[in-house]
Design a protein around this motif. Structure first.
Motif, PDB file in Angstrom:
ATOM      1  N   UNK A  51      -0.848  16.508  -7.046  1.00 27.96           N
ATOM      2  CA  UNK A  51      -1.381  15.182  -7.316  1.00 27.96           C
ATOM      3  C   UNK A  51      -1.304  14.324  -6.060  1.00 27.96           C
ATOM      4  N   UNK A  52      -2.403  13.665  -5.734  1.00 29.55           N
ATOM      5  CA  UNK A  52      -2.457  12.707  -4.630  1.00 29.55           C
ATOM      6  C   UNK A  52      -2.720  11.318  -5.201  1.00 29.55           C
ATOM      7  N   UNK A  53      -2.030  10.317  -4.645  1.00 31.09           N
ATOM      8  CA  UNK A  53      -2.139   8.950  -5.156  1.00 31.09           C
ATOM      9  C   UNK A  53      -2.283   7.975  -4.007  1.00 31.09           C
ATOM     10  N   UNK A  94      -6.211   1.575  -7.694  1.00 33.75           N
ATOM     11  CA  UNK A  94      -5.378   2.757  -7.922  1.00 33.75           C
ATOM     12  C   UNK A  94      -6.281   3.987  -7.992  1.00 33.75           C
ATOM     13  N   UNK A  95      -6.050   4.934  -7.097  1.00 33.76           N
ATOM     14  CA  UNK A  95      -6.826   6.171  -7.067  1.00 33.76           C
ATOM     15  C   UNK A  95      -5.883   7.363  -7.169  1.00 33.76           C
ATOM     16  N   UNK A  96      -6.305   8.365  -7.900  1.00 34.27           N
ATOM     17  CA  UNK A  96      -5.503   9.581  -8.009  1.00 34.27           C
ATOM     18  C   UNK A  96      -6.422  10.793  -8.056  1.00 34.27           C
ATOM     19  N   UNK A  97      -5.901  11.907  -7.607  1.00 31.93           N
ATOM     20  CA  UNK A  97      -6.638  13.167  -7.624  1.00 31.93           C
ATOM     21  C   UNK A  97      -5.670  14.277  -8.016  1.00 31.93           C
ATOM     22  N   UNK A  98      -5.935  14.887  -9.158  1.00 27.53           N
ATOM     23  CA  UNK A  98      -5.149  16.036  -9.625  1.00 27.53           C
ATOM     24  C   UNK A  98      -5.952  17.296  -9.321  1.00 27.53           C
ATOM     25  N   UNK A  99      -5.355  18.202  -8.547  1.00 30.60           N
ATOM     26  CA  UNK A  99      -6.055  19.409  -8.112  1.00 30.60           C
ATOM     27  C   UNK A  99      -5.279  20.644  -8.539  1.00 30.60           C
ATOM     28  N   UNK A 100      -5.997  21.616  -9.086  1.00 29.49           N
ATOM     29  CA  UNK A 100      -5.403  22.898  -9.464  1.00 29.49           C
ATOM     30  C   UNK A 100      -6.230  23.992  -8.790  1.00 29.49           C
ATOM     31  N   UNK A 101      -5.750  24.537  -7.665  1.00 27.89           N
ATOM     32  CA  UNK A 101      -6.586  25.451  -6.878  1.00 27.89           C
ATOM     33  C   UNK A 101      -6.835  26.797  -7.542  1.00 27.89           C
ATOM     34  N   UNK A 102      -5.820  27.348  -8.206  1.00 29.47           N
ATOM     35  CA  UNK A 102      -5.951  28.668  -8.830  1.00 29.47           C
ATOM     36  C   UNK A 102      -5.148  28.688 -10.120  1.00 29.47           C
ATOM     37  N   UNK A 145     -10.100  23.505  -9.775  1.00 29.53           N
ATOM     38  CA  UNK A 145     -10.523  22.382 -10.611  1.00 29.53           C
ATOM     39  C   UNK A 145      -9.847  21.113 -10.104  1.00 29.53           C
ATOM     40  N   UNK A 146     -10.538  20.005 -10.252  1.00 26.93           N
ATOM     41  CA  UNK A 146      -9.964  18.735  -9.808  1.00 26.93           C
ATOM     42  C   UNK A 146     -10.370  17.634 -10.773  1.00 26.93           C
ATOM     43  N   UNK A 147      -9.502  16.630 -10.885  1.00 26.54           N
ATOM     44  CA  UNK A 147      -9.719  15.533 -11.821  1.00 26.54           C
ATOM     45  C   UNK A 147      -9.430  14.213 -11.091  1.00 26.54           C
ATOM     46  N   UNK A 148     -10.468  13.619 -10.480  1.00 20.96           N
ATOM     47  CA  UNK A 148     -10.263  12.340  -9.793  1.00 20.96           C
ATOM     48  C   UNK A 148     -10.346  11.176 -10.779  1.00 20.96           C
ATOM     49  N   UNK A 182       0.856  -1.190   0.000  1.00 15.79           N
ATOM     50  CA  UNK A 182       0.000   0.000   0.000  1.00 15.79           C
ATOM     51  C   UNK A 182       0.884   1.231   0.000  1.00 15.79           C
ATOM     52  N   UNK A 183       0.569   2.171  -0.868  1.00 17.75           N
ATOM     53  CA  UNK A 183       1.351   3.410  -0.888  1.00 17.75           C
ATOM     54  C   UNK A 183       0.427   4.612  -0.958  1.00 17.75           C
ATOM     55  N   UNK A 184       0.888   5.666  -0.320  1.00 22.09           N
ATOM     56  CA  UNK A 184       0.163   6.927  -0.268  1.00 22.09           C
ATOM     57  C   UNK A 184       1.148   8.029  -0.618  1.00 22.09           C
ATOM     58  N   UNK A 185       0.931   8.711  -1.740  1.00 22.38           N
ATOM     59  CA  UNK A 185       1.886   9.711  -2.195  1.00 22.38           C
ATOM     60  C   UNK A 185       1.235  11.041  -2.518  1.00 22.38           C
ATOM     61  N   UNK A 186       2.023  12.090  -2.428  1.00 19.98           N
ATOM     62  CA  UNK A 186       1.558  13.434  -2.776  1.00 19.98           C
ATOM     63  C   UNK A 186       2.737  14.197  -3.354  1.00 19.98           C
ATOM     64  N   UNK A 187       2.511  14.863  -4.498  1.00 17.18           N
ATOM     65  CA  UNK A 187       3.588  15.620  -5.137  1.00 17.18           C
ATOM     66  C   UNK A 187       3.025  16.899  -5.738  1.00 17.18           C
ATOM     67  N   UNK A 188       3.775  17.983  -5.585  1.00 17.43           N
ATOM     68  CA  UNK A 188       3.438  19.216  -6.270  1.00 17.43           C
ATOM     69  C   UNK A 188       3.844  19.143  -7.726  1.00 17.43           C
ATOM     70  N   UNK A 189       3.017  19.710  -8.613  1.00 18.34           N
ATOM     71  CA  UNK A 189       3.259  19.646 -10.059  1.00 18.34           C
ATOM     72  C   UNK A 189       3.552  21.039 -10.602  1.00 18.34           C
ATOM     73  N   UNK A 190       4.820  21.438 -10.657  1.00 19.78           N
ATOM     74  CA  UNK A 190       5.137  22.793 -11.115  1.00 19.78           C
ATOM     75  C   UNK A 190       5.084  22.953 -12.628  1.00 19.78           C
TER      76      UNK A 190
END
Length: 803
Positions: A340-342, A370-378, A422-425, A318-326
């Motif tokens: 991105x959260x995974x 496998x679940x992922x969530x891409x979020x772009x706040x502004x 905006x978010x893309x699950x 099981x893995x839980x990851x989070x990374x900023x996407x510049x």
């Protein structure tokens, strides 16, 4: 899913019952055969039965190489064998019950270079020496020596494997094997499929926590593995407990760029049971704004020996990851603020049974989520609205340069206008059931047959019902023959049924022949190999839902339109291996030729007509559709060498020349930058006649390790030549002024790393790892800077265990 689990448990129960001893059975027997690496039986070998490392019984192999120990008390045992002229060998531990019989094979080698047991080359375990398949094994010793955090770093050691990480730690990471696409490789975790639906797999989140070994097959094998194995297979195995005294280990380190890493593991064996667990957590800021990364991973393996001859075991990762996407920081000089959260879970339950000396069975159930969530706040960047329809957001003014010194200067669109945040699950899930049986017909011939069933589900909303489900199945038969202990042949055929492409057949042939047998002479064995086969891949959920067949189904133009077919590969390779200096040194040269055809493309209505679709059908597809219309070729040469000198020096190196070319593509129209009006550019994909993106013509690997007493040091290197690529940037007017010619756009680079450790006490060591030792400024993908020089320094301590 519950029905599949019940079926898996029922099959396991049958296998367990088959191994339950009856009162009529004789006393426990551990027997086996002593052979050389080619399978020839060795008489007169000294054979010792060990329990907890202590001698229990002695014996000698008979004239036919066999040995037997009877009247053995229930426990875990190893067999140690030795014979003058060969390296001594101690077998893996096996559990012998109160009654029953276990049969093992112990292989003695002439030189210190190991011929490892591999599992991806065929239906059953095989020694590398007895298969023609090109397989690279990265063992636990090598993983410990390089002391990396991620699986992707270990994969850099594989010949003909190009690793492309878009940016720094946590950035999307692709594996290109022998010129194929990144979704052409089957990825297995403890034997269960880990790919997304459609073959994609991102290695960025997969750490080395709890990993015992990594095996990479560089050749198609859709016979055994079905869809996605067009160019090869990667199998990642979790460690198992081995010590009778429970072992507790803790490691902690830190370094520059805010890097912190620690891991705690616990494992051992108790009578019939073995157990292992590890949890690791690491975090880093990376070297680009909004690029922080964290990863927490749990890996566990639990097994039990049932009766004599059946092993039941389960694994969890099981893995839980989070990374900023510049985004591409060098393309915009402004970091995007998206994240991105995974979450990924891989579970397996398996049973391996030795029904008799001739019959072996395996059944395996697997579940992946496998679940992922891409979020772009502004929106990030500078607002720009030249048309009055709402602003898009630009980066700063930058100057970009290509391989010939040509430059473009301007501002690219970093974020499009729209609704924020905006978010893309997304979510995909797969349950699989696999079973096979192997019958050793004669000493020279074995036949395996088996089948698999998979239920796949894709979710656009993880909390809602799936948007697409598929029930797929397959079956195979494979035969393995040995001729006079010199020629080894493996041939098989698989049939795959997928709900999208219905039925496909996949043959495969692998041959290894020895012109010279292993010896203690300066010129050792000479091995010739040949492999040929066909691979297939299913479409992704999005491709399937937007295929021409689906979009026009039910319309007046839909009659006669066929469903999507599988993407296909035809692969062929030949090789020559030569050993020297009593098998202390081995060199290999190989040639491979891959053809990839019926690949999927999204074509506009005009492009559909150009590809042969009737105009009335194309007109019914709104904006366009996916069809099988693209192809490319990839051929090349692999050179590799391995050496083991003395007790502590190991060396490995490889070089790959790759010649790849797009041969057919209807959806790849050239565009032109006004600054270079005569140079056609592929804005988002390579044009016909060009090389596929991000795959170097020249690449290489290097590994050197030295161990002496308490000190260990290892150097690893990865070298990549120039690659074709694109900037993938549109200017503020949605024009092409920020595009550069594709050819050799990515500069060559060399990544050299060093790891060293010093053992102050058998239970305590200190270590350091230096990545990108020469602080090279490079980008594996254009515009996405990779990490500069990094250093980690730490220590590990162990308690208990068989130290």
């Amino acid at each position: 899913m519950s029905s599949i689990i019940q079926e898996a448990l029922a099959i396991v129960a049958v296998l367990v019952a088959a191994q339950t001893p009856s009162a009529a059975q004789s006393q426990a027997v551990l027997s086996g055969t002593i052979v050389d690496t080619l399978g020839a039986r060795l008489a007169g070998a000294t054979v010792t039965l060990l329990r907890e490392g202590q001698k229990v019984q002695d014996g000698t192999s008979d004239s036919d190489g066999t040995f037997s120990f009877t009247g053995v008390a229930p426990d875990r045992y190893q067999v140690q064998a030795s014979l003058p002229g060969f390296q001594s060998k101690t077998s893996e531990a096996v559990f012998l019950g109160q009654r029953g019989r276990i049969v093992i094979e112990v292989t003695l080698e002439i030189g210190p270079l190991q011929q490892d047991v591999v599992v991806t080359a065929g239906a059953t375990e095989q020694l590398q020496s007895r298969t023609g398949a090109p397989v690279t094994l990265i063992d636990e010793e090598t993983l410990e020596a390089i002391n990396k955090l991620d699986v992707l770093e270990a994969l850099r050691l594989v010949p003909a494997a190009q690793i492309v990480q878009v940016g720094q730690r946590g950035g999307a990471t692709s594996l290109f094997l022998r010129g194929g696409e990144s979704n052409f490789t089957k990825v297995l975790i403890d034997g269960i499929p880990a790919n997304d639906i459609g073959g994609g797999f991102d290695f960025s989140q997969l750490t080395l926590a709890g990993v015992e070994r990594i095996e990479v097959l560089r050749q198609t094998n859709s016979v055994i593995y079905g869809s996605d194995a067009l160019t090869g297979v990667v199998n990642i195995s979790t460690r198992r407990g081995t010590s009778r005294v429970p072992a507790l280990d803790y490691m902690i380190d830190g370094g520059n760029l805010g890097t912190f890493d620690n891991a705690l593991s616990f494992g051992g064996v108790y009578k019939r049971f073995d157990y292992f667990s590890q949890y690791s957590y690491y975090t880093t800021d990376n070297d680009v704004p909004n690029n922080g990364y964290r990863n927490g991973t749990y890996a566990g393996r639990f097994g039990v020996a049932v009766g004599s001859g059946t092993n039941v075991y389960g694994t969890v990762r099981y893995l839980d990851g989070r990374v900023g996407n510049p985004n591409g920081f060098d393309l915009y000089r402004i970091a995007d603020d998206s994240v991105s959260d995974t979450n990924q879970t891989y579970i397996s339950l398996a049973a391996d049974s030795q029904i008799s000396p001739r019959w072996q069975t395996t059944v395996r159930f697997g579940s992946t989520n496998q679940e992922s969530l891409y979020s772009n706040p502004t929106p990030s960047g500078i607002p720009f609205d030249p048309f009055g329809f709402g602003a898009n957001y630009l980066g700063e003014t930058v100057t970009l340069t290509d391989a010939e010194g040509r430059t473009v200067t301007g501002q690219g669109i970093l974020d499009n206008g729209g609704v924020y945040p905006s978010s893309f699950p997304s979510r995909t899930a797969r349950q699989s059931l696999f079973g096979q049986a192997t019958f050793q017909w004669t000493r020279e011939l074995a036949i395996s047959a088996g089948g698999r069933f998979e239920h796949e589900a894709g979710y656009s909303d993880p909390d809602a019902d799936p948007s697409d489900t598929r029930n797929n199945g397959g079956a195979f038969v494979e035969g393995r023959a040995t001729l006079v202990n010199r020629v080894y042949i493996s041939a098989g055929i698989g049939v795959e049924h997928n709900e999208v492409f219905e039925t496909a057949y996949t043959p495969r042939l692998s041959v290894a022949a020895y012109l010279r047998n292993p010896s203690n002479e300066p010129i050792g064995e000479t091995k010739v190999t040949l492999n040929a086969g066909k691979g297939i891949k299913a479409p992704s959920v999005y491709q399937g839902q937007n295929s021409l067949f689906v979009l026009v189904n039910g319309t007046s133009a839909g009659a006669g339109v066929d469903p999507l077919g599988p993407e296909e590969s035809r692969s062929f390779d030949v090789g020559l291996e030569q050993a020297f200096a009593a098998s202390r040194f081995r060199a290999r040269v190989g040639y491979f030729n891959n053809t990839f055809e019926n690949l999927l493309e999204f074509l506009s209505r005009t492009q559909l007509v150009a590809a042969g679709v009737p105009p009335d059908v194309a007109a019914s597809a709104d904006f366009g559709a996916y069809i099988n219309s693209s192809s490319f070729d990839a051929q090349g040469v692999e050179l590799s060498a391995d050496a083991a000198i003395g007790a502590g020096f190991r060396f490995g190196a490889s070089y790959t020349f790759l010649d790849a070319e797009v041969t057919e593509a209807f959806g790849r129209s050239a565009v032109f930058n006004p600054a270079f009006p005569t140079i056609p550019i592929g804005a988002f994909s390579p044009l016909v006649g060009a090389r596929p993106f991000r795959r170097p013509t020249n690449s290489g690997t290097l590994f050197v390790a030295y161990t002496t007493g308490q000190f260990d040091v290892a150097l690893s290197g990865y070298f990549a030549g120039r690659r074709d690529d694109s900037t993938f940037v549109s200017d503020g007017f949605f024009g092409n002024s920020m595009l550069l010619p594709n050819k050799d756009l990515d500069p060559s680079y060399q990544k050299v790393d060093v790891s060293a450790s010093y053992r102050l006490h058998p239970r305590f060591r200190v270590y350091t790892t230096l990545d990108n030792l020469f602080d090279q400024d490079y980008a594996a993908a254009y515009g996405f800077p990779s990490l500069p020089f990094t250093i980690r320094v730490g220590a590990s301590v162990g308690l208990g265990g068989d130290r």
